[in-house]
Design a protein around this motif. Sequence first.
Motif, PDB file in Angstrom:
ATOM      1  N   LEU A 111       0.967  -1.335   0.296  1.00 35.34           N
ATOM      2  CA  LEU A 111       0.109  -0.257   0.104  1.00 35.34           C
ATOM      3  C   LEU A 111       1.089   1.367  -0.154  1.00 35.34           C
ATOM      4  O   LEU A 111       0.539   1.799   0.374  1.00 35.34           O
ATOM      5  CB  LEU A 111      -0.621   0.129   0.918  1.00 35.34           C
ATOM      6  N   GLU A 112       1.782   1.079  -0.407  1.00 32.46           N
ATOM      7  CA  GLU A 112       2.837   2.265  -0.673  1.00 32.46           C
ATOM      8  C   GLU A 112       2.762   3.392  -2.177  1.00 32.46           C
ATOM      9  O   GLU A 112       3.358   4.003  -2.374  1.00 32.46           O
ATOM     10  CB  GLU A 112       4.300   2.321  -0.529  1.00 32.46           C
ATOM     11  N   ILE A 113       1.613   2.618  -2.685  1.00 25.09           N
ATOM     12  CA  ILE A 113       0.995   2.967  -4.429  1.00 25.09           C
ATOM     13  C   ILE A 113      -0.216   3.644  -3.932  1.00 25.09           C
ATOM     14  O   ILE A 113      -1.518   2.677  -3.459  1.00 25.09           O
ATOM     15  CB  ILE A 113       1.645   2.350  -5.362  1.00 25.09           C
ATOM     16  N   PRO A 114      -0.737   4.387  -5.236  1.00 19.92           N
ATOM     17  CA  PRO A 114      -2.367   4.619  -5.041  1.00 19.92           C
ATOM     18  C   PRO A 114      -3.080   3.114  -4.264  1.00 19.92           C
ATOM     19  O   PRO A 114      -3.036   2.156  -5.143  1.00 19.92           O
ATOM     20  CB  PRO A 114      -2.663   5.405  -5.484  1.00 19.92           C
ATOM     21  N   ILE A 115      -4.040   3.669  -3.179  1.00 22.20           N
ATOM     22  CA  ILE A 115      -4.953   2.083  -3.082  1.00 22.20           C
ATOM     23  C   ILE A 115      -5.922   2.061  -4.308  1.00 22.20           C
ATOM     24  O   ILE A 115      -5.706   0.633  -4.877  1.00 22.20           O
ATOM     25  CB  ILE A 115      -5.421   2.492  -1.669  1.00 22.20           C
ATOM     26  N   ASP A 116      -6.157   2.869  -5.138  1.00 22.58           N
ATOM     27  CA  ASP A 116      -6.690   3.004  -6.284  1.00 22.58           C
ATOM     28  C   ASP A 116      -5.867   2.325  -7.393  1.00 22.58           C
ATOM     29  O   ASP A 116      -7.278   1.059  -7.890  1.00 22.58           O
ATOM     30  CB  ASP A 116      -7.248   4.278  -7.440  1.00 22.58           C
ATOM     31  N   THR A 117      -4.970   1.863  -7.573  1.00 19.13           N
ATOM     32  CA  THR A 117      -4.034   1.366  -8.484  1.00 19.13           C
ATOM     33  C   THR A 117      -4.411  -0.561  -7.859  1.00 19.13           C
ATOM     34  O   THR A 117      -3.886  -1.008  -9.020  1.00 19.13           O
ATOM     35  CB  THR A 117      -3.079   1.497  -8.564  1.00 19.13           C
ATOM     36  N   ALA A 163       0.854  -2.393   4.102  1.00 19.17           N
ATOM     37  CA  ALA A 163       2.023  -1.466   4.142  1.00 19.17           C
ATOM     38  C   ALA A 163       2.410  -0.232   3.669  1.00 19.17           C
ATOM     39  O   ALA A 163       2.183  -0.570   2.791  1.00 19.17           O
ATOM     40  CB  ALA A 163       2.537  -2.022   5.528  1.00 19.17           C
ATOM     41  N   PRO A 164       1.596   0.784   4.159  1.00 19.23           N
ATOM     42  CA  PRO A 164       1.461   0.839   5.203  1.00 19.23           C
ATOM     43  C   PRO A 164      -0.301   0.906   5.524  1.00 19.23           C
ATOM     44  O   PRO A 164      -1.500   1.020   4.882  1.00 19.23           O
ATOM     45  CB  PRO A 164       1.494   3.024   5.483  1.00 19.23           C
ATOM     46  N   ALA A 165      -0.802   1.015   6.458  1.00 18.49           N
ATOM     47  CA  ALA A 165      -2.388   0.325   6.727  1.00 18.49           C
ATOM     48  C   ALA A 165      -3.473   0.965   6.593  1.00 18.49           C
ATOM     49  O   ALA A 165      -3.292   2.015   6.777  1.00 18.49           O
ATOM     50  CB  ALA A 165      -2.694  -0.812   8.257  1.00 18.49           C
ATOM     51  N   LYS A 166      -4.582   1.130   5.531  1.00 21.00           N
ATOM     52  CA  LYS A 166      -5.043   1.164   5.489  1.00 21.00           C
ATOM     53  C   LYS A 166      -6.920   1.026   5.583  1.00 21.00           C
ATOM     54  O   LYS A 166      -6.506  -0.564   5.663  1.00 21.00           O
ATOM     55  CB  LYS A 166      -5.397   1.775   3.707  1.00 21.00           C
ATOM     56  N   VAL A 167      -8.011   1.369   5.527  1.00 23.71           N
ATOM     57  CA  VAL A 167      -8.866   0.767   5.593  1.00 23.71           C
ATOM     58  C   VAL A 167      -9.165   0.217   4.046  1.00 23.71           C
ATOM     59  O   VAL A 167      -8.502   0.423   2.878  1.00 23.71           O
ATOM     60  CB  VAL A 167     -10.429   1.590   5.890  1.00 23.71           C
ATOM     61  N   LEU A 168      -9.523  -0.836   3.815  1.00 18.91           N
ATOM     62  CA  LEU A 168      -9.767  -1.509   2.628  1.00 18.91           C
ATOM     63  C   LEU A 168     -10.876  -1.997   2.245  1.00 18.91           C
ATOM     64  O   LEU A 168     -11.899  -2.182   3.041  1.00 18.91           O
ATOM     65  CB  LEU A 168      -8.991  -3.170   2.790  1.00 18.91           C
ATOM     66  N   SER A 169     -11.514  -1.669   1.094  1.00  7.42           N
ATOM     67  CA  SER A 169     -12.948  -1.895   0.615  1.00  7.42           C
ATOM     68  C   SER A 169     -12.656  -2.523   0.028  1.00  7.42           C
ATOM     69  O   SER A 169     -12.291  -4.267   0.076  1.00  7.42           O
ATOM     70  CB  SER A 169     -13.305  -0.663  -1.008  1.00  7.42           C
ATOM     71  N   TYR A 170     -14.481  -2.781  -0.229  1.00  9.99           N
ATOM     72  CA  TYR A 170     -14.967  -5.064  -0.152  1.00  9.99           C
ATOM     73  C   TYR A 170     -14.045  -5.423  -1.574  1.00  9.99           C
ATOM     74  O   TYR A 170     -14.048  -6.186  -1.617  1.00  9.99           O
ATOM     75  CB  TYR A 170     -16.491  -4.594  -1.005  1.00  9.99           C
ATOM     76  N   ASN A 171     -14.522  -4.094  -2.460  1.00 10.19           N
ATOM     77  CA  ASN A 171     -14.474  -4.189  -4.266  1.00 10.19           C
ATOM     78  C   ASN A 171     -12.430  -5.140  -3.763  1.00 10.19           C
ATOM     79  O   ASN A 171     -12.061  -5.708  -4.712  1.00 10.19           O
ATOM     80  CB  ASN A 171     -14.099  -3.436  -4.890  1.00 10.19           C
ATOM     81  N   LEU A 172     -11.927  -4.483  -2.826  1.00  9.08           N
ATOM     82  CA  LEU A 172     -10.085  -4.681  -2.527  1.00  9.08           C
ATOM     83  C   LEU A 172     -10.320  -6.351  -1.819  1.00  9.08           C
ATOM     84  O   LEU A 172      -9.719  -6.839  -2.736  1.00  9.08           O
ATOM     85  CB  LEU A 172      -9.103  -4.069  -1.958  1.00  9.08           C
ATOM     86  N   GLY A 177     -14.593 -11.523   2.403  1.00  6.58           N
ATOM     87  CA  GLY A 177     -13.994 -12.457   1.890  1.00  6.58           C
ATOM     88  C   GLY A 177     -12.391 -12.271   1.733  1.00  6.58           C
ATOM     89  O   GLY A 177     -12.018 -13.143   0.553  1.00  6.58           O
ATOM     90  N   VAL A 178     -11.985 -12.304   2.867  1.00  5.10           N
ATOM     91  CA  VAL A 178      -9.801 -12.340   2.394  1.00  5.10           C
ATOM     92  C   VAL A 178     -10.262 -14.329   2.296  1.00  5.10           C
ATOM     93  O   VAL A 178     -11.362 -14.653   3.335  1.00  5.10           O
ATOM     94  CB  VAL A 178      -9.335 -11.875   3.446  1.00  5.10           C
ATOM     95  N   LYS A 179      -9.415 -15.192   1.427  1.00  2.00           N
ATOM     96  CA  LYS A 179      -9.454 -15.964   1.397  1.00  2.00           C
ATOM     97  C   LYS A 179      -8.492 -16.624   2.807  1.00  2.00           C
ATOM     98  O   LYS A 179      -8.879 -17.714   3.693  1.00  2.00           O
ATOM     99  CB  LYS A 179      -9.059 -16.521   0.195  1.00  2.00           C
ATOM    100  N   GLU A 180      -7.219 -15.958   2.943  1.00  2.00           N
ATOM    101  CA  GLU A 180      -6.414 -16.628   4.218  1.00  2.00           C
ATOM    102  C   GLU A 180      -5.430 -15.764   4.198  1.00  2.00           C
ATOM    103  O   GLU A 180      -5.627 -14.435   4.030  1.00  2.00           O
ATOM    104  CB  GLU A 180      -5.691 -17.505   4.132  1.00  2.00           C
ATOM    105  N   LEU A 181      -4.779 -15.799   6.412  1.00  2.00           N
ATOM    106  CA  LEU A 181      -4.252 -13.957   6.071  1.00  2.00           C
ATOM    107  C   LEU A 181      -3.222 -15.083   7.339  1.00  2.00           C
ATOM    108  O   LEU A 181      -3.185 -16.120   7.672  1.00  2.00           O
ATOM    109  CB  LEU A 181      -5.222 -13.775   7.480  1.00  2.00           C
ATOM    110  N   ILE A 182      -2.036 -14.552   7.130  1.00  2.00           N
ATOM    111  CA  ILE A 182      -0.780 -14.874   7.927  1.00  2.00           C
ATOM    112  C   ILE A 182      -0.576 -13.426   8.540  1.00  2.00           C
ATOM    113  O   ILE A 182      -0.220 -12.607   8.161  1.00  2.00           O
ATOM    114  CB  ILE A 182       0.090 -15.017   7.071  1.00  2.00           C
TER     115      ILE A 182
END
Length: 303
Positions: free
Chosen positions: A139-145, A165-174, A213-218
């Motif tokens: 997330l160090e480039i534009p979040i729309d990209t 990182a750096p953390a931002k609120v993530l949209s459902y579409n992302l 909607g995230v499939k898995e996390l670490i």
Amino acid sequence: MSDILVIGSLNMDLVTVTNRMPTVGETIIGKRFDQIPGGKGANQAAAMARLNGNVTMIGRVGEDLFGKALIESLKKDGVNVNFIKEDKKLSTGIATITVDGDGNNSIIVIPGANYGVDKDDIDENINLFNKSKIVLSQLEIPIDTVEYCLKIAKENGNYTILNPAPAKVLSYNLIKNIDLLTPNETELEIISGMKINNFDDVIKASKLLIDKGVKELIVTLGSEGSLYINKDIEKKFNAYKVDAVDTTAAGDSFNGGIVVSVIEGKSMDEAIDFASKVGALTVMKEGAQSSLPYRDEIDNFKE
């Protein structure tokens, strides 16, 4: 063909080493200053290349000496840099990093050309998605990209990984296009919107994102190790105990270890163990890309 496609940032890290962090309004004498190639995208690309991963990167630098040095550094590590643009309007991104005597760091990032990475950069290189197995972004480039590139990746059947990182609120579409999300505890708290006070909260926040909607996390937990979680499994992994010198790029190298292991067909248990070794070796050295280990160091690692 590259197995791994990274869309992300390149920064020159301007590193100050000091015995302790200054308080507000205080001036102290530091120990040393270094210029070290960095940026989360470039760090992860370099980490994977040093682990024998086949890596291509999309990103931007400025038409300046920092940009040229960053591209040369990645090229030296074996990353395909042919799709990194030189931005005519924006300077190369920089990060000012202060590292104290305990290996802790504080960082300020000036994005520069990284914030010029746009949908055109993705559309112009759509063939790279077709030729890759894993697409990794941060997330160090534009979040729309980021949202757009993960959408394209899923349409092309890629396995998608987001290091938020750096953390931002993530949209459902992302979120719906993320196969694997790799936050640390602080990032997990911001993304989930849930206060985290203990390990149970880490699990609850992770499950909340899986429900979205995230499939898995670490989830990386620093010296406490990491947590792997999907809709069926919750498993805690211990960290390797080493003497930390500088934690810069530890998360980046951990992500690199995960990706290379997945490409090699290893199980998630094996991937996390391998990545934990990579992260442990990283914190034993100073700097971002300068601290990233090579494959033979991992193969010979002993706690």
